[in-house]
Motif scaffolding. Structure first.
Motif, PDB file in Angstrom:
ATOM      1  N   UNK A 297       0.804  -1.241   0.000  1.00  0.00           N
ATOM      2  CA  UNK A 297       0.000   0.000   0.000  1.00  0.00           C
ATOM      3  C   UNK A 297       0.829   1.280   0.000  1.00  0.00           C
ATOM      4  N   UNK A 298       2.111   1.196   0.338  1.00  0.00           N
ATOM      5  CA  UNK A 298       2.964   2.398   0.301  1.00  0.00           C
ATOM      6  C   UNK A 298       2.447   3.458   1.247  1.00  0.00           C
ATOM      7  N   UNK A 299       2.154   4.658   0.716  1.00  0.00           N
ATOM      8  CA  UNK A 299       1.644   5.731   1.571  1.00  0.00           C
ATOM      9  C   UNK A 299       0.118   5.851   1.463  1.00  0.00           C
ATOM     10  N   UNK A 300      -0.525   4.870   0.828  1.00  0.00           N
ATOM     11  CA  UNK A 300      -1.993   4.811   0.883  1.00  0.00           C
ATOM     12  C   UNK A 300      -2.721   5.381  -0.319  1.00  0.00           C
ATOM     13  N   UNK A 301      -2.025   5.512  -1.465  1.00  0.00           N
ATOM     14  CA  UNK A 301      -2.670   6.096  -2.654  1.00  0.00           C
ATOM     15  C   UNK A 301      -3.949   5.334  -3.035  1.00  0.00           C
ATOM     16  N   UNK A 302      -3.908   3.997  -2.959  1.00  0.00           N
ATOM     17  CA  UNK A 302      -5.105   3.213  -3.284  1.00  0.00           C
ATOM     18  C   UNK A 302      -5.979   3.028  -2.046  1.00  0.00           C
ATOM     19  N   UNK A 303      -5.332   3.011  -0.891  1.00  0.00           N
ATOM     20  CA  UNK A 303      -6.042   2.693   0.364  1.00  0.00           C
ATOM     21  C   UNK A 303      -7.172   3.696   0.619  1.00  0.00           C
ATOM     22  N   UNK A 304      -6.953   4.972   0.291  1.00  0.00           N
ATOM     23  CA  UNK A 304      -8.001   5.992   0.465  1.00  0.00           C
ATOM     24  C   UNK A 304      -9.269   5.579  -0.262  1.00  0.00           C
ATOM     25  N   UNK A 305      -9.087   5.114  -1.500  1.00  0.00           N
ATOM     26  CA  UNK A 305     -10.244   4.772  -2.339  1.00  0.00           C
ATOM     27  C   UNK A 305     -10.843   3.438  -1.898  1.00  0.00           C
ATOM     28  N   UNK A 306      -9.983   2.535  -1.441  1.00  0.00           N
ATOM     29  CA  UNK A 306     -10.496   1.244  -0.942  1.00  0.00           C
ATOM     30  C   UNK A 306     -11.354   1.524   0.285  1.00  0.00           C
ATOM     31  N   UNK A 307     -10.818   2.336   1.190  1.00  0.00           N
ATOM     32  CA  UNK A 307     -11.543   2.625   2.442  1.00  0.00           C
ATOM     33  C   UNK A 307     -12.909   3.256   2.127  1.00  0.00           C
ATOM     34  N   UNK A 308     -12.924   4.143   1.121  1.00  0.00           N
ATOM     35  CA  UNK A 308     -14.170   4.839   0.792  1.00  0.00           C
ATOM     36  C   UNK A 308     -15.199   3.892   0.175  1.00  0.00           C
ATOM     37  N   UNK A 309     -14.744   2.812  -0.475  1.00  0.00           N
ATOM     38  CA  UNK A 309     -15.746   1.936  -1.105  1.00  0.00           C
ATOM     39  C   UNK A 309     -15.967   0.622  -0.364  1.00  0.00           C
ATOM     40  N   UNK A 310     -15.200   0.394   0.697  1.00  0.00           N
ATOM     41  CA  UNK A 310     -15.338  -0.871   1.431  1.00  0.00           C
ATOM     42  C   UNK A 310     -16.365  -0.718   2.552  1.00  0.00           C
TER      43      UNK A 310
END
Ligand SMILES: C[S@@+](CC[C@H](N)C(=O)[O-])C[C@H]1O[C@@H](n2cnc3c(N)ncnc32)[C@H](O)[C@@H]1O
Length: 204
Positions: free
Chosen positions: A58-71
């Motif tokens: 995940x590194x610094x969360x570039x994808x994690x923000x969007x995952x969190x918003x849609x999970x």
């Protein structure tokens, strides 16, 4: 609030660049992925309340923000990241998500320890094209163990590195294990431009 967001973003970008300088092959990019690539990575994925998601690198969360918003269910997320400083940042940014400081070469056993059901979706930011053959094989083997009928594996490859033997080898190995992958259009709105690649495990 905006200042806060901007400085958070800059902190993430700076840490990312610092880690790239120290360890270019593992980090694999000079800057985090863009929101455009993040959106494309999440496009049309099944994320219902029972679905579980594993993020590799995940590194610094570039994808994690969007995952969190849609999970729908934060407890159904696991992130495995090699670099402890990134994990520290991620834990501060996403206190309700579960991150493991660890190596994707052990992803299967690390994920099993969480006792979640097999991941419905695996999102990977790992730089497969810069990995040695043995490392690539060990990680692919773990992905194979983690995938179950109907699950999805998604990653990206930069256009400039797409024809590198290591990148081609990764795609061939994956194609042999799963059905042939789907490739997106070139995402010119990410620097560098990239393709999103998706493999699905046959079965439902
Ligand atoms: C290209 S960066 C992508 C980061 C983020 N997903 C993004 O798109 O901005 C690759 C990430 O994978 C991590 N990584 C590299 N090798 C790894 C491994 N074997 N296990 C877990 N994480 C790894 C790096 O530390 C880095 O955070």
């Amino acid at each position: 609030m905006l200042n806060n967001l901007v400085s958070k973003k800059h902190r993430g970008t700076l840490s990312f660049f610092r880690e790239f300088v120290c360890n270019p092959l593992a980090v694999g990019a000079i800057a985090p992925s863009s929101p455009n690539l993040a959106k494309a990575m999440l496009h049309n994925l099944p994320l219902h309340s029972e679905d579980t998601i594993l993020e590799l690198g995940p590194g610094t969360g570039a994808f994690t923000h969007f995952i969190r918003a849609s999970l729908p269910n934060a407890e159904h997320y696991v992130g495995i990241e090699l670099e402890p400083r990134f994990v520290h940042l991620l834990e501060r940014e996403f206190p309700d998500l579960h991150f493991i400081t660890g190596n994707a070469e052990q992803a299967f056993s690390l994920y099993q320890q969480t006792q979640l059901k097999a991941p419905s979706v695996i999102i990977s930011g790992l730089p497969f094209a810069s990995f040695r053959r043995q490392v690539q094989d060990r990680i692919v083997n773990n992905i194979h163990q983690l995938m179950s009928a109907g699950s999805v594996f998604r990653t990206f490859q930069y256009v400039h590195a797409y024809a590198l033997p290591s990148a081609v080898r990764f795609r061939h190995t994956m194609d042999e294990l799963f059905a042939t992958h789907q490739r997106s259009q070139v995402l010119f709105n990410n620097l560098p431009p990239a393709y999103v690649l998706t493999w699905r495990m046959a079965g439902c």
